[in-house]
Design a protein around this motif. Structure first.
Motif: not given
Length: 339
Positions: A302-327
């Protein structure tokens, strides 16, 4: 009670010396004195051969002192530590106008009274007015001095008065460790005698700019003080000078060492951020991305222009649970880091 010389010195607030010409004083009173009355004033400190302070300059108009009709009227006047004799004598023209002795004495008495009253008023009120003016000027000077002292006390940085050639004339500093040398060393000397060549050149350049434009700001010089480098920002203002006098300048030397060190640290951090071999992303308090380094782009694609202003969750692989990110975010907020 003021009894001794020391007591008088303690209570002395100022003095006024007033000089006036007796001839000018008599001329100012001419409208109150009959033109046919002649005036003579002598200093009576020593009666014999007393110096004459004023004598009417109309020769041949007065009755000779030995004549029968010569009746000069005299009054003794104490002025400070001096004693004056005021003599009034009528001219023949006055005698022709007033033949009655009572009228003559009345006219002379009125003239003497008027002159004495005016002299006493002049001396008394003049001294009082002078004292009031002295007191007022003293209060104004003290107030101006206190205001200036208050301003100087509020300044956290050294202040100097220099001439265009960089010569030190006066100084004020809240701390001696902010001075490049003790006052007895630099006062009367030039900046080229005290400062390193590079710092002296910067100071002279600021003085020249202030001389041409009235002020100079933003020039920075560094000095080695107490075995460490300190940075000073110069603010120079040209003083109002009397015609024909050399120009003088007020130089404020502001210690910006803290700011300079912060700038250096920021540059170092930026270099580390840019050159790191790890992908780094920076978020705001709402966990929105505000900056990423080049390695982040290399790793994620991802280039800087594509991710700036977004949340890191856009990079989620789907392999971790919601509780993992909350912790993870809980650890970051409470401990400042997460591994």
């Amino acid at each position: 009670t003021i009894q001794t010389v020391q007591d008088r010195q303690k209570h002395l607030t100022g003095w006024v010396e007033v000089a006036f010409r007796v001839r000018d004083l008599v001329a100012a009173l001419s409208w109150q004195i009959d033109p046919d009355i002649l005036i003579d004033i002598q200093d009576h400190s020593a009666h014999e051969n007393a110096p004459r302070l004023y004598q009417d300059e109309r020769p041949g108009t007065a009755v000779p002192l030995g004549a029968e009709d010569a009746r000069p009227t005299q009054r003794l006047l104490n002025i400070g530590e001096r004693r004056w004799i005021l003599s009034f004598q009528a001219t023949p023209a006055f005698n022709q106008r007033f033949s009655e002795h009572n009228q003559l004495l009345l006219a002379i008495g009125l003239a003497v009274s008027g002159l004495l009253a005016y002299l006493v008023w002049l001396l008394a009120t003049g001294r009082d007015r002078a004292k009031k003016q002295t007191d007022a000027m003293t209060r104004e000077l003290r107030a101006a001095r206190d205001d200036l002292e208050g301003v100087l006390q509020a300044l956290p940085d050294p202040l100097f008065e220099l001439s265009l050639d960089g010569r030190y004339h006066r100084y004020w500093s809240p701390r001696m460790d902010l001075l490049a040398a003790p006052p007895e060393v630099f006062l009367g000397k030039q900046v080229t005698d005290i400062l390193p060549p590079e710092a002296a050149e910067i100071c002279l350049s600021a003085l020249q700019q202030a001389h041409e434009q009235g002020s100079s700001t933003g020039k920075v010089m560094s000095l080695e003080l107490d075995h460490q480098t300190r940075w000073f920002e110069l603010s120079v203002s040209r003083k109002q000078a009397q015609p024909g006098s050399e120009p003088r300048f007020v130089v404020l030397s502001r210690d910006i060492t803290g700011r300079k060190l912060s700038e250096i640290q920021l540059r170092i951090s930026a270099q580390v951020f840019e050159s790191s071999r790890e992908g780094i992303m920076i978020t705001d308090e709402q966990t929105r991305l505000i900056s990423v380094n080049p390695m982040f782009t290399t790793i994620t694609g991802y280039s800087a222009d594509e991710v700036l202003g977004h949340r890191p969750s856009m990079l989620s692989s789907g392999q971790q649970t919601r509780a993992f990110y909350e912790n993870m975010w809980t650890d970051i907020r409470e401990q400042g880091h997460w591994e």
